[in-house]
Design a protein around this motif. Structure first.
Motif, PDB file in Angstrom:
ATOM      1  N   TYR A  66       0.844  -1.189   0.000  1.00 44.81           N
ATOM      2  CA  TYR A  66       0.000   0.000   0.000  1.00 44.81           C
ATOM      3  C   TYR A  66       0.884   1.246   0.000  1.00 44.81           C
ATOM      4  N   LEU A  67       0.625   2.129  -0.970  1.00 44.20           N
ATOM      5  CA  LEU A  67       1.394   3.367  -1.096  1.00 44.20           C
ATOM      6  C   LEU A  67       0.465   4.538  -0.793  1.00 44.20           C
ATOM      7  N   PRO A  68       0.647   5.174   0.352  1.00 41.27           N
ATOM      8  CA  PRO A  68      -0.335   6.172   0.813  1.00 41.27           C
ATOM      9  C   PRO A  68      -0.417   7.413  -0.052  1.00 41.27           C
ATOM     10  N   ASN A  69       0.653   7.762  -0.776  1.00 38.36           N
ATOM     11  CA  ASN A  69       0.644   8.989  -1.565  1.00 38.36           C
ATOM     12  C   ASN A  69       0.019   8.820  -2.947  1.00 38.36           C
ATOM     13  N   ARG A  70      -0.519   7.653  -3.185  1.00 40.80           N
ATOM     14  CA  ARG A  70      -1.221   7.382  -4.438  1.00 40.80           C
ATOM     15  C   ARG A  70      -0.278   7.553  -5.641  1.00 40.80           C
ATOM     16  N   SER A  71      -0.801   8.156  -6.707  1.00 42.35           N
ATOM     17  CA  SER A  71      -0.036   8.229  -7.951  1.00 42.35           C
ATOM     18  C   SER A  71       0.538   9.618  -8.188  1.00 42.35           C
ATOM     19  N   LEU A  72       1.500   9.675  -9.112  1.00 40.33           N
ATOM     20  CA  LEU A  72       2.195  10.926  -9.404  1.00 40.33           C
ATOM     21  C   LEU A  72       1.250  11.972  -9.967  1.00 40.33           C
ATOM     22  N   ASP A  73       0.287  11.578 -10.785  1.00 39.24           N
ATOM     23  CA  ASP A  73      -0.584  12.574 -11.406  1.00 39.24           C
ATOM     24  C   ASP A  73      -1.465  13.287 -10.390  1.00 39.24           C
ATOM     25  N   GLN A 115      -9.999   8.666 -34.701  1.00 38.13           N
ATOM     26  CA  GLN A 115     -11.002   7.863 -34.018  1.00 38.13           C
ATOM     27  C   GLN A 115     -11.146   6.492 -34.655  1.00 38.13           C
ATOM     28  N   MET A 116     -10.776   6.388 -35.922  1.00 35.21           N
ATOM     29  CA  MET A 116     -10.903   5.107 -36.604  1.00 35.21           C
ATOM     30  C   MET A 116      -9.652   4.263 -36.484  1.00 35.21           C
ATOM     31  N   SER A 117      -8.616   4.792 -35.871  1.00 30.31           N
ATOM     32  CA  SER A 117      -7.375   4.047 -35.752  1.00 30.31           C
ATOM     33  C   SER A 117      -7.550   2.892 -34.788  1.00 30.31           C
ATOM     34  N   PRO A 118      -6.673   1.880 -34.862  1.00 31.51           N
ATOM     35  CA  PRO A 118      -6.841   0.698 -34.013  1.00 31.51           C
ATOM     36  C   PRO A 118      -6.372   0.893 -32.594  1.00 31.51           C
ATOM     37  N   ILE A 119      -6.033   2.107 -32.218  1.00 34.43           N
ATOM     38  CA  ILE A 119      -5.519   2.339 -30.872  1.00 34.43           C
ATOM     39  C   ILE A 119      -6.641   2.187 -29.859  1.00 34.43           C
ATOM     40  N   ARG A 120      -6.394   1.483 -28.802  1.00 31.64           N
ATOM     41  CA  ARG A 120      -7.359   1.371 -27.693  1.00 31.64           C
ATOM     42  C   ARG A 120      -6.992   2.415 -26.666  1.00 31.64           C
ATOM     43  N   PHE A 121      -7.747   3.512 -26.625  1.00 31.36           N
ATOM     44  CA  PHE A 121      -7.421   4.606 -25.724  1.00 31.36           C
ATOM     45  C   PHE A 121      -7.747   4.211 -24.293  1.00 31.36           C
ATOM     46  N   SER A 122      -6.814   4.417 -23.411  1.00 28.93           N
ATOM     47  CA  SER A 122      -7.044   4.105 -22.008  1.00 28.93           C
ATOM     48  C   SER A 122      -6.819   5.321 -21.133  1.00 28.93           C
ATOM     49  N   THR A 123      -6.871   6.531 -21.732  1.00 32.43           N
ATOM     50  CA  THR A 123      -6.743   7.728 -20.932  1.00 32.43           C
ATOM     51  C   THR A 123      -7.972   7.881 -20.066  1.00 32.43           C
ATOM     52  N   THR A 124      -7.857   8.606 -19.025  1.00 31.28           N
ATOM     53  CA  THR A 124      -8.958   8.760 -18.085  1.00 31.28           C
ATOM     54  C   THR A 124      -9.213  10.223 -17.841  1.00 31.28           C
ATOM     55  N   THR A 125     -10.426  10.552 -17.529  1.00 30.92           N
ATOM     56  CA  THR A 125     -10.780  11.927 -17.237  1.00 30.92           C
ATOM     57  C   THR A 125     -10.584  12.258 -15.768  1.00 30.92           C
ATOM     58  N   LYS A 126     -10.109  11.315 -14.986  1.00 28.76           N
ATOM     59  CA  LYS A 126      -9.907  11.562 -13.569  1.00 28.76           C
ATOM     60  C   LYS A 126      -8.681  12.444 -13.365  1.00 28.76           C
ATOM     61  N   THR A 127      -8.763  13.316 -12.383  1.00 18.36           N
ATOM     62  CA  THR A 127      -7.603  14.105 -12.027  1.00 18.36           C
ATOM     63  C   THR A 127      -6.653  13.293 -11.178  1.00 18.36           C
ATOM     64  N   HIS A 128      -7.195  12.421 -10.359  1.00 17.00           N
ATOM     65  CA  HIS A 128      -6.371  11.610  -9.476  1.00 17.00           C
ATOM     66  C   HIS A 128      -6.521  10.146  -9.831  1.00 17.00           C
ATOM     67  N   SER A 129      -5.502   9.372  -9.575  1.00 14.23           N
ATOM     68  CA  SER A 129      -5.528   7.934  -9.832  1.00 14.23           C
ATOM     69  C   SER A 129      -5.204   7.200  -8.552  1.00 14.23           C
ATOM     70  N   VAL A 130      -5.588   5.935  -8.530  1.00 21.09           N
ATOM     71  CA  VAL A 130      -5.264   5.076  -7.408  1.00 21.09           C
ATOM     72  C   VAL A 130      -4.291   4.035  -7.893  1.00 21.09           C
ATOM     73  N   VAL A 188       2.635   5.673 -12.075  1.00 24.02           N
ATOM     74  CA  VAL A 188       3.794   5.829 -11.197  1.00 24.02           C
ATOM     75  C   VAL A 188       3.267   6.156  -9.804  1.00 24.02           C
ATOM     76  N   LEU A 189       3.498   5.261  -8.854  1.00 22.46           N
ATOM     77  CA  LEU A 189       3.013   5.445  -7.490  1.00 22.46           C
ATOM     78  C   LEU A 189       4.124   6.012  -6.618  1.00 22.46           C
ATOM     79  N   LEU A 190       3.718   6.690  -5.555  1.00 22.71           N
ATOM     80  CA  LEU A 190       4.672   7.352  -4.661  1.00 22.71           C
ATOM     81  C   LEU A 190       4.525   6.787  -3.262  1.00 22.71           C
TER      82      LEU A 190
END
Length: 592
Positions: free
Chosen positions: A345-352, A566-581, A401-403
């Motif tokens: 468990y990393l209490p400071n969560r992620s770098l973003d 949008q038609m490219s084969p890339i699977r976008f995994s970006t997130t609209t969250k400001t914070h990550s876990v 990247v977790l801290l």
């Protein structure tokens, strides 16, 4: 045992057969009443009986004559729904006719006429003219020729095969409402075209056969669909059982195999209060083991595309990857319905959560930022060159990247990692996954990835740490170009200091910051061969004496809203969250 039963037992096990039988019984119970309506014996009730005031002349054997007449009419009812007959000769002739409802079967028509005749014999004894209305038929007799006669005590017997083809009350006679309704139904019903005396085939029971065929078809289709479902269910469960059996050897590995009850107790049975967030392949929970150790528990979702085989590879892979800049796996749990990974468990969560939050970014002074940059570089160097396996992360970004409590970085989320075997340097894949903005151009466009793909992602992340800005759509809207292109513009105009995060002020060493900026541009060069390896990057960050070559222009593609992207084969995994876990996931290991 018939063929159908044998087929069912082949497709389904005992529990499935029991379920099917329960389904069939329920179906029959629900539909039997509707079937019975068409097959039950009809009830013929008399609506009205009308007997004239005239009687046969004394001495006539009227009852015997009427019985002969009614017997003839009943015989005609077996061939037609309407008919007429006469019996006797001369003045003693008796005439009769009948009419049944058009959708009544010939058998039911005969039964109705028989009951009507019995009722008339009882009610109109020695009466020269009589008529009766029943629920489904009518019957009348008269000592006069009824063809064209309309004064049989309020009844019309005008030609049964004429335009109306019916017997109807004349206007002067008042009939009950119920009688009127039934008579109207009888009078409006078209009759068979066959002659009343002619033979026609005997009609089948009204409406029963189509309903029975429909129900049989529904049962057969339902049975087929149910057996197909049983077959697929058995197949899926057989595969799942085989995969679970394959997990058993993991219990002998260096990682502890934890039981589900321990995990449930640590997380409060996966309570909402302990839920840290949602990762790429399932939710993440905070837990406290019985010894007081805090852990992050990744619960793989049942909808996850990652199977048991990938889960096994994840456990074996991370068990072999031990580095201070990689997130540490403490154990796992593999049951019939649960697949769990237990991480530190990393209490400071992620770098973003710090880097892109203006209220927290001020906590990242230059010393911490340089420490984070160097730690990420060492972690990637270990994956690429120093571990037993050559691993390409493929999704390096700030949220992965977790801290720890000392702000030391730890690379996490190996859900898209790939292992290189032997002397492989690059792989061409048909399935491009990752986060647009961090992808190397050769990977995003051609599907080719290598260690230089991770180097490109590291360069983008390094520039984000220096500027405190995310390389995304908001940056393009604000500056008209990507973060990488803007950094290159400032480099060519010798205004690199303007790229640095304003929150740093003047509290950072200019030469060290510019050197990091230079290294970042070297990592995001368009040609993969021009990018340095991670061993060179670590050396360039450590030593001021190592000369740096001038960078070339980075790729010009951007995260746009064009249809082509949008038609490219890339699977976008970006997130609209400001914070990550701690979104640790499992690894898809695909050796060549």
């Amino acid at each position: 045992m018939d063929q159908t039963t044998r087929w069912m037992l082949i497709l389904c096990d005992r529990r499935e057969v029991f379920s099917f039988l329960f389904f069939l019984v329920t179906f029959c119970v629900l539909f039997y009443p509707s079937i019975g309506v068409t097959e039950k014996t009809l009830t013929f009730k008399s609506i009205k009986v009308n007997c004239s005031s005239d009687s046969f002349s004394k001495g006539d054997t009227t009852r015997a004559s009427l019985e002969v007449l009614f017997s003839s009419l009943r015989s005609k009812a077996l061939r037609s729904n309407s008919g007429k007959e006469a019996t006797g000769s001369g003045p003693g002739t008796i005439y009769g006719c009948f009419l049944c409802q058009r959708d009544l079967s010939y058998d039911d028509c005969q039964t109705c006429i028989h009951m009507a005749a019995t009722k008339l014999l009882q009610s109109c004894t020695s009466i020269s003219r009589g008529a009766i209305w029943m629920d489904y038929c009518r019957l009348l007799y008269s000592d006069r020729n009824i063809q064209g006669v309309t004064d049989v005590d309020g009844f019309s017997s005008a030609s049964l095969h004429g335009e109306t083809n019916s017997m109807k009350p004349i206007e002067k006679v008042s009939k009950p409402t119920k009688a009127d309704n039934y008579l109207r139904r009888l009078m409006d019903a078209p009759q068979p075209t066959a002659a009343s005396d002619g033979g026609g085939g005997k009609k089948s029971s009204s409406g029963a056969m189509p309903i029975m065929i429909s129900i049989l078809a529904v049962v057969l289709v339902g049975t087929s669909l149910y057996c197909i479902y049983c077959w697929r269910w058995r197949k899926r469960n057989a595969i799942r059982r085989a995969e679970i059996e394959n997990l058993r050897p993991l219990s002998s590995s260096d990682l502890p195999l934890m039981d589900l009850s321990t995990i449930q107790a640590a997380t409060g049975n996966f309570s909402a209060e302990n839920r840290l967030g949602e990762g790429g392949f399932g939710p993440v929970y905070r837990g406290v083991l019985c010894g007081g150790t805090e852990v992050a528990i990744k619960r793989l979702s049942a909808r996850s595309r990652q199977g048991v085989v990938e889960f096994r590879n994840e456990v074996e892979l991370i068990a072999k990857l031990q580095h201070r800049n990689l997130v540490r796996l403490l154990g796992f749990c593999a049951g019939k319905d649960e697949k769990l990974l237990i991480y530190e468990y990393l209490p400071n969560r992620s770098l973003d959560s710090y880097l892109f939050d203006p209220s927290k970014r001020c906590q990242l002074d230059w010393k911490k930022r340089h420490q984070i940059i160097a730690g990420i570089a060492r972690g990637l160097l270990y994956l690429h060159e120093d571990s037993l396996l050559k691993v390409i992360h493929r999704d390096l970004k700030a949220s992965n990247v977790l801290l720890d409590n000392k702000m030391n970085p730890k690379i996490s989320d190996f859900g898209m990692a790939k292992i290189f075997e032997g002397e492989e340097n690059e792989v061409n894949t048909g399935r491009v996954v990752g986060t647009f903005g961090y992808m190397a151009p050769e990977y995003a466009i051609q599907g080719i990835f290598s260690v230089k793909s991770d180097v490109f992602s590291f360069g983008v992340l390094l520039l984000e740490i220096l500027s405190g800005e995310r390389n995304g759509g908001s940056y393009i809207q604000q500056h008209g170009q990507t973060l990488v292109k803007h950094a290159w513009q400032l480099w060519t105009e010798e205004r690199a200091t303007e790229f640095m995060d304003p929150l740093l002020g003047d509290s950072y060493p200019k030469n060290e910051a510019l050197r990091c900026f230079h290294v970042g541009l070297l990592c995001v060069q368009e040609n993969p061969d021009d990018r340095p390896t991670m061993s060179s990057v670590v050396l360039m960050l450590r030593s001021d004496q190592m000369p740096l070559s001038p960078p070339s222009e980075p790729p010009s593609y951007a995260r746009s809203k064009t249809p082509e992207l949008q038609m490219s084969p890339i699977r976008f995994s970006t997130t609209t969250k400001t914070h990550s876990v701690n979104e640790v996931t499992i690894t898809v290991v695909e050796p060549r």
